[in-house]
Structure formats: C-alpha cells, structure tokens
Design an enzyme around this catalytic site. Structure first.
Site, PDB file in Angstrom:
ATOM      1  CG  HIS A 192      -0.288   0.381   2.503  1.00  0.00           C
ATOM      2  ND1 HIS A 192       0.258  -0.554   3.352  1.00  0.00           N
ATOM      3  CD2 HIS A 192      -0.097   1.585   3.090  1.00  0.00           C
ATOM      4  CE1 HIS A 192       0.749   0.055   4.416  1.00  0.00           C
ATOM      5  NE2 HIS A 192       0.541   1.361   4.284  1.00  0.00           N
ATOM      6  CG  ASP A 201       0.247  -3.958   2.753  1.00  0.00           C
ATOM      7  OD1 ASP A 201       0.280  -3.840   1.511  1.00  0.00           O
ATOM      8  OD2 ASP A 201       0.182  -2.973   3.514  1.00  0.00           O
ATOM      9  CB  CYS A 627      71.927  63.096 -31.597  1.00  0.00           C
ATOM     10  SG  CYS A 627      70.494  63.561 -32.582  1.00  0.00           S
TER      11      CYS A 627
END
Length: 975
Positions: A192, A201, A627
């Site tokens: 159940h 059951d 330079c």
C-alpha cells in the site's frame, strides 16, 4: 707419573707413591701434591678465539646460545657504569637528619615568594588507564555470516540506504531505517506504500524474517502513545505493542488499524484481510497525505486559460518517476520532509548549489533522453535551471581593476562605468531594474565615445589624451643577474670591445681637463640646442647651484595637428606627443648632465647604464648630426655578446652610411626595423628620451649630458617596437618627416666601391681581400661588360665561387650567377646587346641578394646598384613600347669609355711591362742561337720572332719584312 687422555689432549699427572693411605674412602684416590689445571693449555690456545666470541647465555628452551660479541668501547663504558654505581652505593655521604634550627643564609634581598598549590581538598589523582588491545579473533563458520550481516546493517543505517533481501526464489523484500531516539527502526516496504491494494500487504522471505526479528524495536522507543502516518512497515516487538490483532509471531509489521467493537486494533501487514476489513482499514502510509496535498493544490492552482482540452496521454508511473527526478534536481535532499535539508539549501549561494546539483542534473538529463523520451519538456526545464544556476562572472578580477582605475574619477563617463561595473559584479543575481539601469549608463558611455570619435574625425584635439604610462618598462636584460656585477651595474663584456666601432666613428672625445665650452651648443641644420654639459662644474653655494639648474624655455605651442599621428583614421599613440590628464602637452624641463653613462627612458623613470670606459678616462659625445647613434647604442644593450660583433658591423657599414647626418625619423625607424629582423631581442630595447621641436622640425635624442634648452614636447615612444611604427607608409603624420640625421647621396658610395674594384682587377692581393671580406663588390662589375669579362677571363669569379662554396652557399650562388652572366656576355660582340643581357639578369640577382643576411658593407652598394638598374629597365621598357628611344642607350658608349679609362690605363701599363720582358727574353735566347746556327737558320729564326712580335702587339699582318725601324729585336745592324 700417570698420563691420562681428555678427549684428544694427553694430560700428565704426578703421583706421590710414598704417601700413606688412610682407611677411609676419602683416601682411596691418590692425592696430587701439586694441582695442575688440565685445561690450562687448551684455554691458552683458545683464548684468542674465545675473545672474539660473545657471551654464553642459557635460553628458555634449555640451550646455550653464544651472543654477538660487544665492542671494546661498550665493554669499557659498562665497566665504568658498574664502578660508578658501586662507588655511589659504598659512599658515606648519606643525609641522616635535618637541622631545623639552622637559619638559611639570604643571598639576596629580593623576596622570592612561596610555592602555592592549586589542589583542593577534593583533588584525586587520576591514574593512567592501561591500554588494552583487544585480540582479534578469527571468525569461522556461522560467526562470519553474523559479522557480515551486522556490519552491512550498520552501513545501511548510517548512510540511509535501501536494504534489499533476495531469497533463492528471487523473491525480494525492501526495507529502510529511520532513527527513533538512539535506535534505528526498520521499515519494510509494503504494497500500500507503493499504491498497490492487496489483502496480504507483504510476504517476507526466510532471510528477511530473521533480519526483521533482529532489528525489531520495542514500542516504547517511538516516544508516542499512538501510531500515526509514516509508521507503515515499522517492525515492532509484539510483546510491547498494545491492542494488536491476534498474531503468534514475535514481531509485528505495522500496516494500519481496524475498529473491532469501537476498539482500534493494530493489523500486521502479513495478515490476510477480508473484504470488509480492506474497506475499513486505516493505514499509516505518509504517501496518502502527500498525494492528498498534492492533488488538492494542483487542482486549485492549475491554469484555466488553456487553449485545448487536457487528456491523460502519459504513463502515470513514469510521471511519478520524472516528478521525483525533477524534485531532486531542483532540491537535492534525503527526504522532502527534512528541515535540515531545507536549512542547508537556504544557506548555499548559487555557486555552491550549482556545484552540488550539476552532476546530478547531467545524469537526470541523460536518463530523460534514454528512458523518458516523451518528457521533452522536463529536459528543457532542467537545462534552463542549470543555465540559471551557473550564471556567474568569471572575470571578477578585471572588475576590481576597473573599480581601482575609476575610484578617483567622479566625472562622466567614469561615473557611468562604475555603475556598469557594479552590475557586472552582481551577475547571476540581478533584478530587471538593475539590468535596465546598467543599459541607461551604457547609453551615456556610448554617447560620450561617439562624440569623442566625431571630434577626432573633425580634427578636434580638445579630447585628445596621451598620458605617459605610470608603469616602468621592465627590461629583462637589465634585471638578469648574469648581466650585472656585484654593484648591480650592467656588464658589457664583449659588447664593450665591439662598441668601439661606434665610439671611434661617430663620437668625439672630451678631455675634462680642457673644459666643456666647445661642446655646450649642439648644431642643428637650422639652429642649435644648448646642452647641460657645462653644468658638470657645479658651485658649492646652494643659491648659485639652484640658479644654475634652471633651463631656458622654448615655446612649442599647444597640442596641434603636427603633434599627432594617425593610422587608418585612429590615433597611433606611441607616435604622438604626450599630454597630461587635461590634454595639455607635456613639455621637457632642465635635464641634469652625468658622466660616463647611457640614459634610457626619461623623466623620473630614467635608467643610467655605465658606458664602457678606457684607460684614458675621456668622455664621449655624439658628433653633430649623429645623435641618433644613441638609439643604436641603446639597442646594443639587448644584443647578446655573441652577436654584438655582427650588430656593430652592420650599423657601422650598412645603417650609418645610409642615414648619415640628420636623417628623417622615417629613415631611422626603417633602420631600426631592419635591425630587428636580424636581432629580434632588440624589439624590447628601451630608447633614450626623444624630444620634439616643432618650430625647427627636429627630434632630439637626449644623451647623458642633458639639456638646458627646455619646453620641447616629449615623444611617447619608449621602446624600439613602438618607434618602428614611424616606418609604416600607412602612418599619417608630420612627425615622421622631422629630421634626426641622414645622407641622401647613396651614389657616392657606389662610385667609391667601383673605383676600388677597377683598381684591384690586376692586383691579386686587393682582389683576394675583396673576395674574402666584401664579395658583393664584384656585383658592381655589371656596370661595364669589359670589367665583367676581365673578371671572368682572370678566373676571379671562379675563385670567388670556390671560396664561398663551403662557407655561405647563398654568396656562392650569386657568384655563380655572375660567372654565368659573364659567359653569356662574352658570346655577344655588340655593346648594346651585352648591356641588354646584363640588365635582364639584374632582377634575378637582386632577388638572390635579398636572401643574404650578412654584416657586410658591400651589400648596400650592390643592392642600390641592382635596384637602380632594375627600375631603370622597367621604365625604359614602357618608353620602348610607346615607340620612343631612351637617351641612356646612346650614352652607353661614353659611359663604357669613362669606366675603361682607369681600366685601360692599367692594361696599357701591363702591355708595356710585357713588351719589355718579352724583348729581353728574345734577345737573350737569340744571342745564344746565333752563335750555334748557320746564317740560313738565323734568318729563318729572325723572321719567326718578328711575326710572333707583330701578333702579340695586335697587328693583322701575318708576315712582315724585317727592316731596321720595325721594332723587331732583330731589326738592327749585326755587330
């Protein structure tokens, strides 16, 4: 004397025969007057062996064992310990009594206090309990089965697992365990409970029955007076359960209650119920309550505006399974009724929830695809939920950097950027209002950028910003420990020796003893700049020193069009002048001078590298117009010592002759670009600070002698990779045409090399030097077919091929092309045809020259000559196609005569020398022949020598009559 044998050893015993014997038994044996140990000799012989052996010990099993011998130092230490202990025991210094009247002597006035114990009257010492190790017993037979079952049940209880018990018939029973106080109650799964209505059951197999009897708990453990929902399947001890139905078993499995005469009676799940009891039983399954709440809530809240009529199409069992999977994916828990699981879920953030659920969600999605193909909507729900959980900003560090950068900038657009950044930090937990607000702030930022872009396109520089980076450029070559000495100064190594190629050619020496007056002003093409070298002589007075450190300002104006550079419409910031935060041009100030240093970088970030020095102690300053050599000096820092020779030779022989004095910035950048191809490490080389003079159109590369002239703009380019952008044709800038140094007269170098080649054709020593060191000078022989043929006929080209064949194949290949070209030219007699053959081969040789990467001076001259010849040929080709005649063709004869001027003079001198040598040889040989031969043979020999002389001198006559003035060695009167 008596001799007895002990083993194999004979022992002699002396007897006294005259000794009187007593009557007792003690005098029965002869008495030995002098006792002799019979084993003495044996012990003496075995002493050394026994010494090496250990002690003889008696074992528990009745055997003697020889121990391992102890070393001598251990024996000595044990002996000392025994003696020390014996002396202590025999010592008389023993305290017999304590004199209580004696007052202790105080050695210090300080109060030492007293010892106080924290023990109370209830103190009781706790003795250490002995640790008893339980002996493990070997499990055998039935004990092993019980032990395994016990441990298995313990694991199932602790981990909240489902217990499955199967018998031989494959009949399975399932059970779970729930905690009741300190014990675990066993719940067997009933029909159940899974929505099945059966009279019986549950049916237990034999093994499950035994386990249930073992796990049954008394009713008192439930801490409740009545059973309620959720107790279905609970296994109880029958003797402790009130009002239970008639049952003979020792255990009761709870199913529900049935009223018998208004008295509720507990029904065992294994009992078969009648139809009446089936209809009236009240079961204790919690699922009924769950489904009751679920059904009612679902019906009350389902949507009503559906566009269809709902039908039952999906399997109900599968719906339940999918619902369970969705529940666990959305809310991972052990039980949906557990408050602790709810609390843990609420305490997690999105990242933790995603980490916990991501693996399970992926598994559920795969399970839905395989077993529940009809539930496609469930898969989409999970994917959407997973995407929502993993929404997180993975770049929070960048957001923090944005917050730091905009913290002190409250004005727009930075205020809008802050708000957008805050929203991005909260990504993953944003509301719709926050996203909408971020969109509004983004719109403001876009408007600002759009306005700024429009102003740039309109050449509006009001919004132009080009700040100097606040971060110092990291030069790894100046940080490597192997490149620094103990004082952290840069070690030049071999670079110092090769740097002399710069110092000796492009620098002037400064003798400090003669002063600095003649070096204060540096000449410019259209002006001068005042250096700070004179300020090396400093006053000691502070006021005078401060006055001397002031510069002379020059107005260069604000930021204008000539200050910026663009590439494809956008600013190229490294090629622009620098600005401050508000867009004002950064101007240079007074620059302090230093001695013997190379200065890299500028302003507060300058790095000072000590220059390589010599024994004279003189300083060096770049010559006027050169330079820009300081840029190549700075690049030398990043060149390895092994390649420094090639670098300095390439700069001296190829780069500087091209640049000369005052080249444009575009040419300087192009030269740097070429150097980075051969020396890639120089891309990250740091540059000296470059100042921009917009009035004179000059860029000044500052050296260590500083500058009194101030007010110049500052170029942002800081490393070589930024400077070479000036060489791009796509760069739109006036700055790249500013002068830094340069000589556009490239042809002078070609003429000098050509004269040197003509001079060396018939001088083997010079020609050998050309072949070995500057082989590409031979390419200049293509200017004249006669020069090319002279090299070919003298086998010079063949020698060049052989010399470079095993050294550099590319050079050998070019020499081979020249030899093939010379052979083709020799096949033609017309000068115009010879020139056409030479010009046709120029592109091929030029392509091969591009593949040569050697530090040679002659490469540049050869490339310039070949490019001029190739481009000239292409130009003349177009003119010829249009039907015109090039003037250059008509002038080739004059050019050939001009080139052959020096070449012909050398040939004439060679002919004169050859004639003199020939005449001397003929006369010497003829004087001997005339003495030996008759007159007829003399005349014949005379005619042959005369004809040979005419042939050598180039006469077309094959037979010439001898005369007195013919120049023949024999055309003279005989003596």
């Amino acid at each position: 004397m008596t001799t007895i044998n002990i083993g194999t050893i004979p022992v002699v015993i002396n007897q006294n025969a005259d000794t009187q014997m007593g009557e007792g038994t003690k005098n029965i044996f002869p008495i030995v007057k002098d006792f002799v140990d019979p084993f003495a000799d044996l012990e003496m012989r075995c002493a050394e062996r026994v010494k090496r052996m250990g002690e003889l010990c008696f074992s528990k099993k009745g055997r003697y064992i020889t121990m391992i011998p102890k070393p001598d130092y251990i024996k000595a230490r044990e002996k000392e310990q025994r003696e020390e202990e014996l002396n202590f025991q025999n010592s008389e210094h023993v305290l017999n009594s304590l004199d209580t009247t004696c007052t202790p002597e105080h050695h210090s006035s300080r109060n030492n206090g007293m010892q106080v114990s924290f023990k109370t009257q209830h103190y009781k010492r706790t003795f250490r309990k002995p640790r008893i190790q339980a002996k493990k017993r070997d499990l055998k037979g039935q004990h092993t089965i019980h032990y395994v079952a016990k441990e298995l049940l313990s694991i199932v209880k602790k981990r909240d697992m489902v217990l499955e018990v199967v018998d031989k018939r494959k009949h399975a029973n399932f059970a779970t365990f729930r905690r009741y106080g300190k014990t675990y109650g066993m719940h067997i799964t009933l029909n159940h409970m899974v929505r099945k209505r059966r009279r019986v059951d549950v049916t237990l197999n034999k093994l499950m029955t035994e386990i249930a009897m073992h796990c049954a708990i008394p009713f008192e453990c439930l801490n409740t007076l009545t059973l309620r929902k959720g107790h279905s399947g609970l296994v109880l001890q029958t003797e402790t359960v009130p009002n239970v139905h008639k049952i003979k078993s020792k255990i009761t499995i709870v199913r529900g209650v049935v009223n018998e005469g208004n008295i509720p009676v507990l029904i065992d799940a294994r009992k078969k119920l009648s139809g009446r009891d089936m209809s009236t039983i009240r079961e204790f399954s919690a699922g009924d309550l769950f489904w009751k709440g679920y059904n009612q809530t679902f019906i009350d809240n389902r949507p009503t505006d559906l566009n269809h009529q709902c039908t039952s199409d999906l399997n109900v069992t599968q719906c339940g399974s999918v619902m369970a999977l969705l529940t666990l994916a959305l809310f991972p828990c052990g039980r949906i009724t557990c408050k602790k699981c709810v609390e843990n879920f609420l305490n997690q953030n999105n990242k933790e929830r995603f980490n916990n659920a991501s693996v399970f969600i992926n598994q559920v999605i795969q399970l839905l695809e395989k077993g529940f193909s009809e539930f496609k909507h469930s898969k989409e729900i999970l994917l959407m939920f997973k995407e929502r959980l993993q929404m997180e900003n993975p770049a929070t560090d960048q957001c923090m950097e944005i917050a730091k950068a905009t913290a002190a900038l409250p004005e727009a657009p930075f205020s809008h950027i802050k708000e957008i950044n805050n929203v991005l930090l909260k990504y993953g937990s944003l509301s719709n209002e926050e996203v909408g607000g971020a969109s509004k702030h983004l719109l403001e930022v876009v408007r600002y950028i759009r306005n700024r872009t429009d102003s740039i396109q309109r050449n509006d520089l009001s919004k132009f910003r080009n700040k100097i980076s606040s971060k110092t450029h990291i030069n790894l070559d100046l940080m490597c420990d192997n490149q620094l000495d103990k004082n952290a100064n840069f070690v030049w190594g071999q670079r110092a020796y090769h740097a002399k190629r710069f110092l000796s050619n492009y620098f002037n020496e400064i003798n400090p003893s003669e002063g600095y007056d003649k070096f204060i002003f540096r000449k410019l093409p259209n002006g001068a700049r005042e250096l700070a070298i004179g300020r090396l002589i400093m006053p000691t007075n502070f006021e005078a020193f401060r006055e001397q450190m002031k510069g002379k300002m020059i107005d260069n104006g604000p930021i204008g069009k000539d200050c910026v550079s663009r590439m494809r419409g956008s600013f190229c910031y490294p090629c622009c002048c620098t600005t401050d935060d508000v867009g004002t041009a950064v101007i240079s100030d007074f620059k302090m001078p230093t001695k013997y240093h190379l200065v890299l970088g500028g302003n507060d970030l300058a790095k000072y590298i000590k220059l390589p020095t010599d024994t004279t102690g003189n300083m060096y300053i770049a010559k006027d117009g050169f330079c820009h050599i300081n840029i190549f000096f700075a690049m030398l820092v990043n060149v390895s010592e092994e390649k420094s020779k090639d670098f300095t030779k390439m700069v001296r022989d190829q780069i500087m002759p091209k640049l000369g004095e005052w080249p444009t910035m575009m040419d300087v950048a192009t030269a740097c670009w070429q150097l980075t191809v051969w020396f890639p490490d120089t891309l990250s080389a740091e540059l000296p600070r470059i100042l921009v003079d917009h009035k004179l159109g000059i860029m000044h590369v500052l050296d260590s002698y500083g500058s009194i002239s101030a007010g110049y703009h500052v170029l942002k380019a800081n490393i070589v990779s930024q400077l070479i952008k000036f060489a791009s044709d796509d760069l739109e800038s006036e700055l790249k045409y500013y002068r830094v140094g340069g000589d556009c007269n490239f042809g002078s170098r070609v003429r000098i090399d050509t004269k040197f080649l003509l001079k060396s054709i018939y001088r083997p020593d010079l020609l050998e030097r050309i072949i070995e060191h500057e082989p590409f000078v031979l390419v200049l022989a293509m200017q004249s077919p006669a020069v090319l043929l002279a090299l070919f006929n003298s086998a010079s080209l063949e020698k060049a091929v052989q010399y470079w064949m095993h050294r550099e194949m590319q050079v050998s290949h070019i020499m081979t092309l020249l030899a093939v070209l010379a052979s083709n030219v020799s096949a033609s007699k017309l000068l115009t045809t010879q020139f056409e053959i030479i010009e046709a081969s120029a592109p091929q040789i030029l392509a091969e020259m591009d593949k040569v990467h050697l530090p040679m001076h002659s490469i540049h001259s050869a490339n310039v000559f070949l490019m001029n010849m190739s481009e000239s040929r292409e130009t003349d080709k177009t003119i010829d196609e249009l039907g015109f005649y090039s003037f250059k063709k008509s002038s080739r004869i004059l050019m050939e005569k001009n080139l052959n001027g020096g070449f012909g003079g050398a040939m004439a001198r060679i002919r004169i020398v050859g004639t003199v040598v020939f005449n001397k040889a003929v006369v010497a040989s003829a004087s001997k022949i005339f003495k030996l031969c008759n007159p007829t043979r003399r005349a014949r020999y005379k005619r042959q020598v005369h004809n040979l002389t005419q042939v050598i001198r180039g006469s077309d006559k094959t037979t010439v009559t001898c005369s007195e003035g013919s120049g023949c060695p024999f055309c003279r009167k005989e003596d």
